[in-house]
Enzyme design. Sequence first.
Site, PDB file in Angstrom:
ATOM      1  N   LYS A  22       0.790  -1.270  -0.004  1.00 36.75           N
ATOM      2  CA  LYS A  22      -0.010   0.245   0.075  1.00 36.75           C
ATOM      3  C   LYS A  22       0.890   1.426   0.107  1.00 36.75           C
ATOM      4  O   LYS A  22       0.308   2.275  -0.502  1.00 36.75           O
ATOM      5  CB  LYS A  22      -0.684  -0.078   1.260  1.00 36.75           C
ATOM      6  CG  LYS A  22      -1.829  -1.516   1.393  1.00 36.75           C
ATOM      7  CD  LYS A  22      -2.820  -1.450   0.485  1.00 36.75           C
ATOM      8  CE  LYS A  22      -4.112  -2.079   0.754  1.00 36.75           C
ATOM      9  NZ  LYS A  22      -3.806  -3.635   1.061  1.00 36.75           N
TER      10      LYS A  22
HETATM   11  C1  PLP Z   1      -4.354  -4.823   0.514  1.00 36.73           C
HETATM   12  C2  PLP Z   1      -3.818  -6.228   0.632  1.00 36.73           C
HETATM   13  C3  PLP Z   1      -3.912  -7.200  -0.183  1.00 36.73           C
HETATM   14  C4  PLP Z   1      -5.055  -6.935  -1.281  1.00 36.73           C
HETATM   15  O1  PLP Z   1      -4.830  -6.113  -2.400  1.00 36.73           O
HETATM   16  P1  PLP Z   1      -6.068  -5.706  -3.116  1.00 36.73           P
HETATM   17  O2  PLP Z   1      -5.573  -4.360  -3.951  1.00 36.73           O
HETATM   18  O3  PLP Z   1      -7.221  -5.304  -2.163  1.00 36.73           O
HETATM   19  O4  PLP Z   1      -6.659  -6.732  -3.865  1.00 36.73           O
HETATM   20  C5  PLP Z   1      -3.247  -8.213  -0.183  1.00 36.73           C
HETATM   21  N1  PLP Z   1      -2.274  -8.362   0.605  1.00 36.73           N
HETATM   22  C6  PLP Z   1      -1.994  -7.429   1.537  1.00 36.73           C
HETATM   23  C7  PLP Z   1      -0.724  -7.603   2.518  1.00 36.73           C
HETATM   24  C8  PLP Z   1      -2.739  -6.158   1.578  1.00 36.73           C
HETATM   25  O5  PLP Z   1      -2.487  -5.208   2.648  1.00 36.73           O
END
Ligand code: PLP
Length: 466
Positions: free
Chosen positions: A113
Amino acid sequence: MKYVSTRGKMPPQTFTETLVMGIAPDGGLAVPAVIPRVDSETLTRWAGLSYPDLAFEIFSLFIDDIPSKDLRTIVNQAYNADNFGDQAITPLRFLDEKTAILGLSNGPTLAFKDIAMQLIGHLFEYVLARNNQRLNIIGATSGDTGSAAEHAMLGKQRVNVFMLSPHGRMSPFQQAQMYGLDEPNIFNIAIKGVFDDCQDIVKAINADADFKEKYHIGAVNSINWARIMAQTVYYFKGYFAAKAAGVDEPISFCVPSGNFGNVYAGFVAKRMGLPINKLIVATNENDVLHECLQTKQYRVRTAAQVLETSSPSMDIGKASNFERYVYHMLGDDAGELAAHWAVLASTGVLDLSDLSASIESSGLVSGQSSHDNRLATIQSVYQQSNDYIDPHTADGVYVAKTLAAPGVTICLETALPAKFEDTMQAALGKIPPRPAGYEGIETKAKQVIVLENEVDAVKALVMNNA
Ligand SMILES: *Cc1c(COP(=O)(O)O)cnc(C)c1O
């Protein structure tokens, strides 16, 4: 580049207009009017670029209302070794000759993120200064998004962050990452409820148009187009790094998925002309996306049907960004998309069997992992490669190995294992060393306001601090 809504009832917007918009006024999501195509000469030229140079080239195709010189500065502020520990930003490593890991989680909060959020922090600061505005971001988090947003907004003069989290439900490390921040513009709000209660409060506040306008309420949730755009870069970077390491086509990507934001960025990269073979959607026990790709029935789950798993960031009952993908499968036809979504809203199911051929040619395939698969994969990767992967990444590696696409599969590392030590302990009987600077963060004083599960309590807090 202008942006339109997937549901067709929004006047075209510029990039910076969509940046602070959240959901479109017609309930849809912002998409570029056309996804730009890059030719093979451009790809050859891009292959040699550094991460920030590549990001700048890609963003320039999507943004025409920020001067190049300013965009350059913003990109350099976001993507540097100070923020991501390494000039490469997203280093590639190989587990074996068929499987590589793209390290997306070396930013300040140790999950992918950060890649989008660091950019958004600087974009917000720039756009708000230019418009002489302030913004109060209200969000809900089950862990990773909240800390990435808060760390991206540290010291940003024109932005406050009000982040709702479910009281006592995040891992101790995740709590420490958020509640350990002692900053005048960051407000941690622990709601006596579950994640869905937090999200309902955010929705209720956003539905109050007067309040929203008066207090300049904004969002950074996963449907923000800028987040998608930021994430396309590492698909290019990972592909070029694999080629530079001597890998031949075909090259596929495997993406641990929840809200479909990450894999949708891969779809955009493929549409732009990056020769990705398969885009593998890996789900955990919450298999709404896997089921849909297998049966062509998109059957959303209620909050009560969402299971609590050991890869919690993928625990979702519906995948917000999936709407964008279906829009493209319908030939970018907003009228058709709106009609489909009306059916989904009234029945909870969407029949996509007419789109089988388009879905097939889009390269999307899927697989599912379970708690036992996850633990076994963490163990086998550690035994064979002396490498620690986190539970979400393990879901991806498990699915990649099970599907065994021809050629090489690049698995996206969506978090580092330090965030999920309980599961690492269960898998390995020990916990991996933490990255430098994260030792003992749980001992910092906690800055958190505990509130009842009530919209008005949150509104009052915002009013007093906006
Ligand atoms: C947010 C997240 C995901 C999922 O990603 P999306 O874009 O919502 O499909 C997978 N793994 C981790 C560690 C995340 O923080």
